[in-house]
Design a protein around this motif. Structure first.
Motif, PDB file in Angstrom:
ATOM      1  N   UNK A 105       0.607  -1.290  -0.150  1.00  0.00           N
ATOM      2  CA  UNK A 105      -0.389  -0.303   0.534  1.00  0.00           C
ATOM      3  C   UNK A 105       1.023   1.309   0.296  1.00  0.00           C
ATOM      4  N   UNK A 106       0.434   2.007  -1.089  1.00  0.00           N
ATOM      5  CA  UNK A 106       1.460   3.320  -1.058  1.00  0.00           C
ATOM      6  C   UNK A 106       0.658   4.520  -1.038  1.00  0.00           C
ATOM      7  N   UNK A 107       1.481   5.778  -0.566  1.00  0.00           N
ATOM      8  CA  UNK A 107       1.375   7.085  -1.163  1.00  0.00           C
ATOM      9  C   UNK A 107       1.774   8.299  -1.994  1.00  0.00           C
ATOM     10  N   UNK A 108       1.545   8.967  -2.922  1.00  0.00           N
ATOM     11  CA  UNK A 108       2.448   8.865  -3.841  1.00  0.00           C
ATOM     12  C   UNK A 108       1.746  10.379  -3.857  1.00  0.00           C
ATOM     13  N   UNK A 109       2.673  11.274  -4.730  1.00  0.00           N
ATOM     14  CA  UNK A 109       2.147  12.288  -5.907  1.00  0.00           C
ATOM     15  C   UNK A 109       2.462  12.715  -7.272  1.00  0.00           C
ATOM     16  N   UNK A 110       1.433  12.970  -8.235  1.00  0.00           N
ATOM     17  CA  UNK A 110       0.827  13.214  -9.697  1.00  0.00           C
ATOM     18  C   UNK A 110       1.696  14.468  -9.849  1.00  0.00           C
ATOM     19  N   UNK A 111       2.422  14.346 -11.033  1.00  0.00           N
ATOM     20  CA  UNK A 111       2.441  15.839 -11.888  1.00  0.00           C
ATOM     21  C   UNK A 111       2.399  15.634 -13.073  1.00  0.00           C
ATOM     22  N   UNK A 112       1.613  16.760 -14.066  1.00  0.00           N
ATOM     23  CA  UNK A 112       1.778  16.361 -15.228  1.00  0.00           C
ATOM     24  C   UNK A 112       3.073  16.381 -15.859  1.00  0.00           C
ATOM     25  N   UNK A 113       3.500  16.248 -16.467  1.00  0.00           N
ATOM     26  CA  UNK A 113       4.253  17.004 -17.758  1.00  0.00           C
ATOM     27  C   UNK A 113       4.525  17.509 -18.438  1.00  0.00           C
ATOM     28  N   UNK A 114       5.421  17.969 -19.504  1.00  0.00           N
ATOM     29  CA  UNK A 114       5.152  19.034 -20.713  1.00  0.00           C
ATOM     30  C   UNK A 114       4.812  18.178 -21.065  1.00  0.00           C
ATOM     31  N   UNK A 115       4.203  16.989 -21.158  1.00  0.00           N
ATOM     32  CA  UNK A 115       4.088  16.197 -22.944  1.00  0.00           C
ATOM     33  C   UNK A 115       2.725  15.300 -22.355  1.00  0.00           C
ATOM     34  N   UNK A 116       1.916  16.430 -20.864  1.00  0.00           N
ATOM     35  CA  UNK A 116       1.048  16.000 -20.883  1.00  0.00           C
ATOM     36  C   UNK A 116       0.471  14.834 -19.857  1.00  0.00           C
ATOM     37  N   UNK A 117       2.133  14.226 -19.642  1.00  0.00           N
ATOM     38  CA  UNK A 117       1.495  12.129 -18.969  1.00  0.00           C
ATOM     39  C   UNK A 117       2.224  12.665 -17.433  1.00  0.00           C
ATOM     40  N   UNK A 118       1.402  11.741 -17.181  1.00  0.00           N
ATOM     41  CA  UNK A 118       0.889  12.442 -15.087  1.00  0.00           C
ATOM     42  C   UNK A 118       2.728  11.185 -14.911  1.00  0.00           C
ATOM     43  N   UNK A 119       3.188  12.060 -14.119  1.00  0.00           N
ATOM     44  CA  UNK A 119       4.133  11.299 -12.989  1.00  0.00           C
ATOM     45  C   UNK A 119       4.338  11.342 -12.025  1.00  0.00           C
ATOM     46  N   UNK A 120       4.996  10.033 -11.240  1.00  0.00           N
ATOM     47  CA  UNK A 120       4.956  10.012  -9.680  1.00  0.00           C
ATOM     48  C   UNK A 120       6.383  10.801  -9.282  1.00  0.00           C
ATOM     49  N   UNK A 121       5.814  11.662  -8.271  1.00  0.00           N
ATOM     50  CA  UNK A 121       7.114  12.446  -7.849  1.00  0.00           C
ATOM     51  C   UNK A 121       7.849  12.454  -7.061  1.00  0.00           C
ATOM     52  N   UNK A 122       6.863  11.456  -5.893  1.00  0.00           N
ATOM     53  CA  UNK A 122       6.968  10.702  -4.545  1.00  0.00           C
ATOM     54  C   UNK A 122       5.878  10.390  -4.392  1.00  0.00           C
ATOM     55  N   UNK A 123       6.642   8.796  -3.670  1.00  0.00           N
ATOM     56  CA  UNK A 123       6.020   7.650  -3.380  1.00  0.00           C
ATOM     57  C   UNK A 123       6.560   6.803  -2.280  1.00  0.00           C
ATOM     58  N   UNK A 124       5.926   7.038  -1.621  1.00  0.00           N
ATOM     59  CA  UNK A 124       6.508   6.066   0.033  1.00  0.00           C
ATOM     60  C   UNK A 124       4.282   5.316   0.381  1.00  0.00           C
ATOM     61  N   UNK A 125       5.869   4.538   1.511  1.00  0.00           N
ATOM     62  CA  UNK A 125       4.530   3.106   2.109  1.00  0.00           C
ATOM     63  C   UNK A 125       3.594   4.033   3.329  1.00  0.00           C
ATOM     64  N   UNK A 126       2.241   3.457   2.756  1.00  0.00           N
ATOM     65  CA  UNK A 126       1.484   3.628   3.961  1.00  0.00           C
ATOM     66  C   UNK A 126       1.019   2.877   4.605  1.00  0.00           C
ATOM     67  N   UNK A 127       1.410   3.475   5.779  1.00  0.00           N
ATOM     68  CA  UNK A 127       1.138   3.499   7.004  1.00  0.00           C
ATOM     69  C   UNK A 127       0.436   3.518   7.760  1.00  0.00           C
TER      70      UNK A 127
END
Ligand SMILES: [Cu+2]
Length: 118
Positions: A96-118
């Motif tokens: 189980x994880x928590x993550x943060x997404x950002x859309x890059x200049x090409x429109x792709x969604x990229x995970x910029x942070x990911x960590x275990x969900x505690x």
């Protein structure tokens, strides 16, 4: 002006929600991206939560069964995301994880942070 901005924001949100559900993909078409630009010019990140379903370390991709992401109006679904950084050590299918997404200049969604969900 305030009303116009609100209406524009609402229609964009509805539009991207439909596109997301239809394609099961976080990429946006060129046209949608151009439309979204005025409302979402600044880079913004969105928080998500889910469970890892597959990992491709070589391609730096991760498949997550994610919960709904309210601020993007995305329903819950299982899908692949690109990662900005290498897959963290020890992170594996079933975690189980928590993550943060950002859309890059090409429109792709990229995970910029990911960590275990505690
Ligand atoms: Cu999704």
């Amino acid at each position: 002006m305030k009303t116009l901005t609100l209406l524009l924001g609402m229609s964009l949100a509805i539009g991207s929600g439909i596109a997301h559900a239809a394609t099961h993909d976080h990429d946006m078409s060129q046209q949608q991206m151009t439309m979204a630009m005025p409302a979402a010019a600044a880079t913004s990140s969105h928080k998500g939560a889910g469970v890892i379903r597959a990992v491709n370390e070589k391609a730096r991709k991760i498949q997550i069964a994610h919960e709904p992401i309210a601020d993007l109006e995305w329903p819950a679904m299982t899908m692949w995301f690109g990662l900005q950084d290498p897959v963290p050590m020890g992170m594996k299918v079933g975690d189980a994880v928590l993550f943060e997404l950002e859309q890059n200049p090409f429109g792709k969604w990229v995970i910029t942070r990911i960590e275990p969900r505690r």
